[in-house]
Write an enzyme that holds these catalytic residues in place. Structure first.
Site, PDB file in Angstrom:
ATOM      1  CB  SER A 141     106.090 -50.734  50.095  1.00 28.16           C
ATOM      2  OG  SER A 141     106.308 -49.663  50.981  1.00 28.16           O
ATOM      3  CE1 TYR A 154     101.717 -47.586  48.450  1.00 31.01           C
ATOM      4  CE2 TYR A 154     103.227 -47.856  50.292  1.00 31.01           C
ATOM      5  CZ  TYR A 154     102.999 -47.803  48.928  1.00 31.01           C
ATOM      6  OH  TYR A 154     104.046 -47.956  48.053  1.00 31.01           O
TER       7      TYR A 154
HETATM    8  P1  NDP Z   1     103.827 -44.353  39.904  1.00 29.82           P
HETATM    9  O1  NDP Z   1     102.687 -43.552  40.404  1.00 29.82           O
HETATM   10  O2  NDP Z   1     104.842 -43.698  39.046  1.00 29.82           O
HETATM   11  O3  NDP Z   1     103.336 -45.662  39.174  1.00 29.82           O
HETATM   12  C1  NDP Z   1     102.188 -46.358  39.534  1.00 29.82           C
HETATM   13  C2  NDP Z   1     101.585 -46.935  38.284  1.00 29.82           C
HETATM   14  O4  NDP Z   1     100.461 -47.745  38.616  1.00 29.82           O
HETATM   15  C3  NDP Z   1     101.119 -45.846  37.346  1.00 29.82           C
HETATM   16  O5  NDP Z   1     101.795 -45.976  36.114  1.00 29.82           O
HETATM   17  C4  NDP Z   1      99.630 -46.081  37.214  1.00 29.82           C
HETATM   18  O6  NDP Z   1      99.180 -45.943  35.882  1.00 29.82           O
HETATM   19  C5  NDP Z   1      99.457 -47.528  37.647  1.00 29.82           C
HETATM   20  N1  NDP Z   1      98.151 -47.789  38.255  1.00 29.82           N
HETATM   21  C6  NDP Z   1      97.694 -47.373  39.457  1.00 29.82           C
HETATM   22  N2  NDP Z   1      96.449 -47.809  39.660  1.00 29.82           N
HETATM   23  C7  NDP Z   1      96.105 -48.534  38.556  1.00 29.82           C
HETATM   24  C8  NDP Z   1      94.938 -49.236  38.173  1.00 29.82           C
HETATM   25  N3  NDP Z   1      93.864 -49.298  38.967  1.00 29.82           N
HETATM   26  N4  NDP Z   1      94.938 -49.872  36.982  1.00 29.82           N
HETATM   27  C9  NDP Z   1      96.025 -49.825  36.169  1.00 29.82           C
HETATM   28  N5  NDP Z   1      97.154 -49.160  36.488  1.00 29.82           N
HETATM   29  C10 NDP Z   1      97.193 -48.519  37.666  1.00 29.82           C
HETATM   30  O7  NDP Z   1     104.515 -44.922  41.231  1.00 29.82           O
HETATM   31  P2  NDP Z   1     105.755 -45.885  41.471  1.00 29.82           P
HETATM   32  O8  NDP Z   1     106.437 -46.240  40.218  1.00 29.82           O
HETATM   33  O9  NDP Z   1     106.503 -45.277  42.568  1.00 29.82           O
HETATM   34  O10 NDP Z   1     105.011 -47.170  42.068  1.00 29.82           O
HETATM   35  C11 NDP Z   1     105.030 -48.443  41.476  1.00 29.82           C
HETATM   36  C12 NDP Z   1     104.830 -49.487  42.563  1.00 29.82           C
HETATM   37  O11 NDP Z   1     105.945 -49.432  43.457  1.00 29.82           O
HETATM   38  C13 NDP Z   1     103.597 -49.268  43.427  1.00 29.82           C
HETATM   39  O12 NDP Z   1     103.025 -50.510  43.745  1.00 29.82           O
HETATM   40  C14 NDP Z   1     104.155 -48.603  44.660  1.00 29.82           C
HETATM   41  O13 NDP Z   1     103.353 -48.817  45.775  1.00 29.82           O
HETATM   42  C15 NDP Z   1     105.477 -49.316  44.772  1.00 29.82           C
HETATM   43  N6  NDP Z   1     106.474 -48.654  45.587  1.00 29.82           N
HETATM   44  C16 NDP Z   1     106.967 -47.429  45.255  1.00 29.82           C
HETATM   45  C17 NDP Z   1     107.934 -46.850  46.053  1.00 29.82           C
HETATM   46  C18 NDP Z   1     108.540 -45.535  45.755  1.00 29.82           C
HETATM   47  O14 NDP Z   1     109.319 -45.036  46.599  1.00 29.82           O
HETATM   48  N7  NDP Z   1     108.271 -44.921  44.627  1.00 29.82           N
HETATM   49  C19 NDP Z   1     108.432 -47.506  47.259  1.00 29.82           C
HETATM   50  C20 NDP Z   1     107.844 -48.787  47.494  1.00 29.82           C
HETATM   51  C21 NDP Z   1     106.905 -49.320  46.695  1.00 29.82           C
HETATM   52  P3  NDP Z   1      98.116 -44.793  35.478  1.00 29.82           P
HETATM   53  O15 NDP Z   1      98.756 -43.492  35.857  1.00 29.82           O
HETATM   54  O16 NDP Z   1      97.962 -44.995  34.009  1.00 29.82           O
HETATM   55  O17 NDP Z   1      96.887 -45.108  36.263  1.00 29.82           O
END
Ligand code: NDP
Length: 251
Positions: A141, A154
Site C-alpha cells: 500500500s 494497517y
Molecule cells: P476489498 O475490501 O474490496 O477486498 C479485500 C478482499 O479481501 C475481500 O474480497 C475479502 O473477502 C478478502 N479478505 C479479507 N480478509 C480475509 C480473510 N481473513 N480471509 C479471506 N479473505 C479475506 O478491498 P481492496 O480490493 O481495496 O483491497 C485488496 C488489497 O489491496 C488489500 O490488501 C488492501 O489492503 C490493498 N490495498 C487497497 C488499496 C485501495 O485503495 N483500495 C490501496 C492499497 C492497498 P471477503 O469479503 O469474502 O472476506
C-alpha cells in the site's frame, strides 16, 4: 512472454476489488484461477464474472488467517488444478482509528489479515511453487511507504509486507520463485468507500495529491499482476512497485 496458459494462479481476496481485477487479468492472460475469500455471495459473483470471460475458475471459502484452513486450501487447489504456479497475497482489511484508540484485538485482527495471512499462504504454497518455479505477488500500500495517522496497524502490516517480500525473495530465488510486492495508490473499492466516509476530506486530498488527478480503478492493477506473474519478470524479485498515478513521487 506474458502468456499464462497452463499456469494456475491462487488469488486471496479474489472475490472483490483489486483481487478480482487481478484475477480477471491473469485469466485473460490464460491462467486458471483459484479465488479465495470468505463471503459466499461475493465468491459466487466473482466465479460468474470470471467464467463469463472464459476463464477456468474455482472458488474456495477460506479464512486466510486460519493456519489449518490455509494448509488445507493449498492441498485442495493443487488437487483440483494439478499445480500452483502463482500466489497473489491480496486479502486485507483496515480498522481506522488512531493508535491510542486501537485495542489489542483490533491490532491483531489487522496484522493477521494483512501480514500473517501472507506468511501462512506463502509457506503453504512453497512446496507447490518449488516444483516448477513460481511467482508470489504481495499487496502492500502507500502506507508501506508513508504513515497514516488513522491506520497504525494497517501501516505496520503493509510496511511488514515489503520486508517480508524481500526476505522471501532472497530465500526462494534459488528455487526460481520470484517474490514481489505491489503498492497500490488510492483505488476505488469497498475498502476505500468506507475510508471516504470515515476520514474527513480524504476524497479531495487524494485527487489533489495524485499527479494523474484521479482515483485508481481496480483494473489499473491488472497489468502489473500479469507482468509479475509471467516470464516477463523472471529476473525481477524482491521489489515493491507502486501503481499509484504518481502519488508516491509527488513532493
Ligand atoms: P476489498 O475490501 O474490496 O477486498 C479485500 C478482499 O479481501 C475481500 O474480497 C475479502 O473477502 C478478502 N479478505 C479479507 N480478509 C480475509 C480473510 N481473513 N480471509 C479471506 N479473505 C479475506 O478491498 P481492496 O480490493 O481495496 O483491497 C485488496 C488489497 O489491496 C488489500 O490488501 C488492501 O489492503 C490493498 N490495498 C487497497 C488499496 C485501495 O485503495 N483500495 C490501496 C492499497 C492497498 P471477503 O469479503 O469474502 O472476506
Amino acid at each position: 512472454m506474458f502468456n499464462l496458459h497452463d499456469k494456475v494462479a491462487l488469488v486471496t481476496g479474489g472475490n472483490g476489488g483489486i483481487g478480482l481485477a487481478m484475477a480477471q487479468a491473469l485469466a485473460r492472460a490464460g491462467a486458471a484461477v483459484a479465488v479465495v475469500g470468505r463471503n459466499p455471495d461475493k465468491l459466487a459473483a466473482a466465479k460468474r464474472q470470471l467464467a463469463e470471460a472464459g476463464g477456468s475458475v474455482r472458488t474456495y471459502a477460506v479464512d486466510v488467517c486460519d493456519e489449518a484452513a490455509v494448509a488445507g486450501l493449498m492441498a485442495q487447489v493443487a488437487a483440483d488444478f494439478g499445480r500452483i504456479d502463482i500466489l497473489v497475497n491480496n486479502a486485507g482489511i483496515n480498522i481506522r482509528k488512531p493508535v491510542q484508540d486501537l485495542s489489542l484485538a483490533e491490532w491483531h485482527q489487522v496484522m493477521d489479515s494483512n501480514l500473517t495471512s501472507a506468511f501462512l499462504c506463502s509457506r503453504a504454497a512453497y512446496p507447490h511453487l518449488k516444483l516448477r518455479g513460481g511467482k508470489v505477488i504481495n499487496i502492500g500500500s502507500m502506507t508501506s511507504i508513508f504513515g497514516a495517522s488513522f491506520a497504525p496497524a494497517y501501516s505496520a502490516s503493509k510496511g511488514g509486507i515489503v520486508q517480508f517480500t524481500r526476505a522471501t525473495a532472497t530465500a526462494w530465488a534459488a528455487d526460481q520463485i520470484q517474490v514481489n510486492a505491489v503498492l497500490p495508490g488510492w483505488i476505488d473499492t469497498d475498502l476505500t468507500k468506507r475510508a471516504r466516509v470515515d476520514v474527513d476530506g480524504l476524497h479531495d486530498r487524494v485527487l489533489q495529491r495524485t499527479p494523474a488527478a484521479r482515483w485508481g480503478r481496480p483494473d489499473d492493477l491488472g497489468g502489473v499482476a500479469v507482468f509479475l506473474a509471467s516470464a516477463a519478470s523472471d529476473f525481477v524479485t524482491g521489489t515493491a512497485i507502486p501503481v499509484d498515478g504518481g502519488y508516491s513521487v509527488q513532493a
